[in-house]
Design a protein around this motif. Structure first.
Motif: not given
Ligand code: FAD
Length: 462
Positions: A234-236, A354-357, A359-370, A407-410
């Motif tokens: 957000d600051e960026a 929509r970018m910040e959300q 990135v947060e969602d994608a990172r959380a999903f990827l870290r948990e699943r992989f 891609y579905a999230a995109v």
């Protein structure tokens, strides 16, 4: 294909091009077996190395007549698998079609053949006081024709646009061997449908780009670079808005999340830029006319941002060498791409709000699943272009899962699945996430119209 068909094709190509332009050599085929993407390498049946645009047209005429599938190859730095041969294809390389043909030093336009490497072209015009603003990490190897075919973006889109904005004219060899000349040299031209736009970004599916007229800028005499630490995405975005209003010569605004920065430091053995670690880092470049004035303007703007707490810390490069060092963090991408293979490399476009959300969602999903894999986020923020590099994935189904979900999230975020690398073969099955059925149907009709035999870059994009 039968041996006599191969012989007949070989003979026809040798007759059209000369024997030294048609190679059956295994080592040459190996060098043309794939691009930078993870698409599996396949040796082409033959490697064609024409010398002129006219050779290319003759080649296509022969290939269409023989209904021989062909893949177009520029510098092979593409990340979407479009230049990687499919089984049974011949490779048509632009490597020798590389003359700088003419230079309008008054109007600032350059006429080149498509196989000129980007960096060579940049150096050539800079020696003459002009500037070609497209710039990307693969500059030493990628070709200007490949840049046009993929509508390349890179580090300076925020100010100068993508490749599409830098092309005035184009010449294309159509699949049937017709040369379509659209070599316009004037900035304003309202004489009907702008046909060249069809070929820019169409990844070699409609024709082979053979010549280009490029629009140049006066060479800037001052470049200033800064690296900023910021507390959040957000600051960026606030920093970007402020700098856009204050600095007319802002040319790059590259965002690197902390995970990317950590990986960049590890792979290139770089020191941490600041005493503390921060969530987000921004690399800023201005290109202008007065080193002292530009630097003062940049310093004042960043001081203000520090005072307002939008920027946490800042380094302003004190020399060209220092600026290069700051860019080194961002330019580790090539090494990271190699290290994380087999990887999922995304170059998506996400609306800024929509970018910040995302990135947060994608990172959380990827870290948990992989959790065993590395997931790195960075991007050309000024253009809403987000890169995500995730890997290595030893299991192909895991890779597919990541691609499907991202891609579905995109699609849900109303973004696009490729902001600059193109669709190629790697993203082909996800095109529907970004383009409507009617758009895809029209793209098919155009392909069938221009390439009814379906020989040119078949199976790419569509
Ligand atoms: P190739 O890889 O040879 O081909 C790419 C596609 O274009 C293929 O489908 C091919 O068939 C087609 N093609 C090539 N030449 C022609 C032609 N003359 N006529 C018709 N079709 C043709 N891309 C960006 O946009 N921005 C970046 O910041 C960026 N950074 C990168 C950093 C690294 C380290 C690497 C390895 C790649 C990067 N890329 C980037 C991707 C890549 O460099 C670009 O897509 C580049 O434009 C491809 O050019 P090329 O000549 O290598 O094309």
């Amino acid at each position: 294909m039968h041996a006599q068909d191969t012989d007949a094709l070989h003979l026809a190509l040798v007759e059209a091009l000369g024997a030294d332009c048609v190679s059956l050599d295994a080592a040459v085929a190996e060098a043309h077996a794939g691009d930078w993407s993870d698409a599996p390498h396949v040796r082409p049946r033959m490697t064609l190395l024409p010398r002129t645009p006219e050779d290319i047209a003759r080649t296509l005429r022969v290939l269409s007549k023989h209904r021989q599938a062909v893949v177009v190859q520029g510098g092979l730095t593409g990340l979407a698998g479009g230049a990687t041969p499919q089984s049974g294809e011949v490779a048509l390389s632009l490597a020798r079609v590389n003359a700088i043909e003419s230079f309008d030093r008054i109007g600032g336009t350059l006429t080149v053949q498509a196989g000129v490497p980007l960096e060579q072209l940049q150096t050539f015009v800079e020696a003459e006081g002009w500037f070609f603003p497209l710039d990307l990490g693969a500059r030493g190897t990628c070709q200007i024709g490949g840049n046009a075919a993929t509508n390349a973006g890179g580090n300076r889109v925020i100010r100068f646009g993508t490749m599409r904005d830098l092309i005035l004219g184009l010449e294309v060899a159509l699949p049937d061997g017709t040369i379509l000349s659209m070599m316009n040299r004037v900035t304003k031209n309202t004489t009907g449908v702008d046909l060249k736009q069809l070929f820019i970004g169409s990844e070699g599916t409609l024709g082979v780009i053979t010549r280009l007229v490029l629009k140049l800028e006066p060479k800037p005499s001052a470049a200033n670079t800064a690296l900023c630490a910021v507390a959040s995405f957000d600051e960026a975005t606030r920093l970007l808005k402020y700098l856009r209003a204050r600095l007319a010569n802002l040319s790059s605004f590259e965002l690197m999340w902390h995970d990317f920065m950590g990986a960049a430091m590890d792979i290139a053995h770089l020191k941490a830029p600041f005493g503390d670690a921060y969530p987000v880092y921004v690399l800023i470049e201005t290109l202008g006319e007065s080193d002292a004035d530009d630097r003062r303007a940049l310093e004042q703007a960043l001081e203000r941002m520090l005072e307002e707490g939008i920027v946490q810390d800042v380094i302003i490069a004190q020399s060209i060498e220092h600026a290069k060092q700051l860019w080194t963090y961002r330019e580790t991408v090539g090494e990271l791409l190699s290290k994380l293979k087999p990887h999922a490399a995304f170059d998506i476009g996400i609306p800024m709000d929509r970018m910040e959300q995302f990135v947060e969602d994608a990172r959380a999903f990827l870290r948990e699943r992989f959790p065993q894999q590395t997931h790195l986020f960075f991007g050309h923020l000024g253009d809403g272009n987000l890169h995500l590099l995730s890997g290595p994935y030893a299991d192909a189904p895991d890779l597919l899962t990541v691609e499907e979900l991202i891609y579905a999230a995109v699609g849900e975020a109303e973004g696009c699945i490729s902001a600059e690398h193109g669709i190629g073969v790697i993203k082909r099955d996800f095109l529907y996430q970004s383009r409507s059925p009617n758009e895809i149907a029209l793209m098919r009709e155009l392909k069938n119209l221009l390439d009814p035999a379906g020989v040119l870059n078949a199976g790419r994009i569509l």
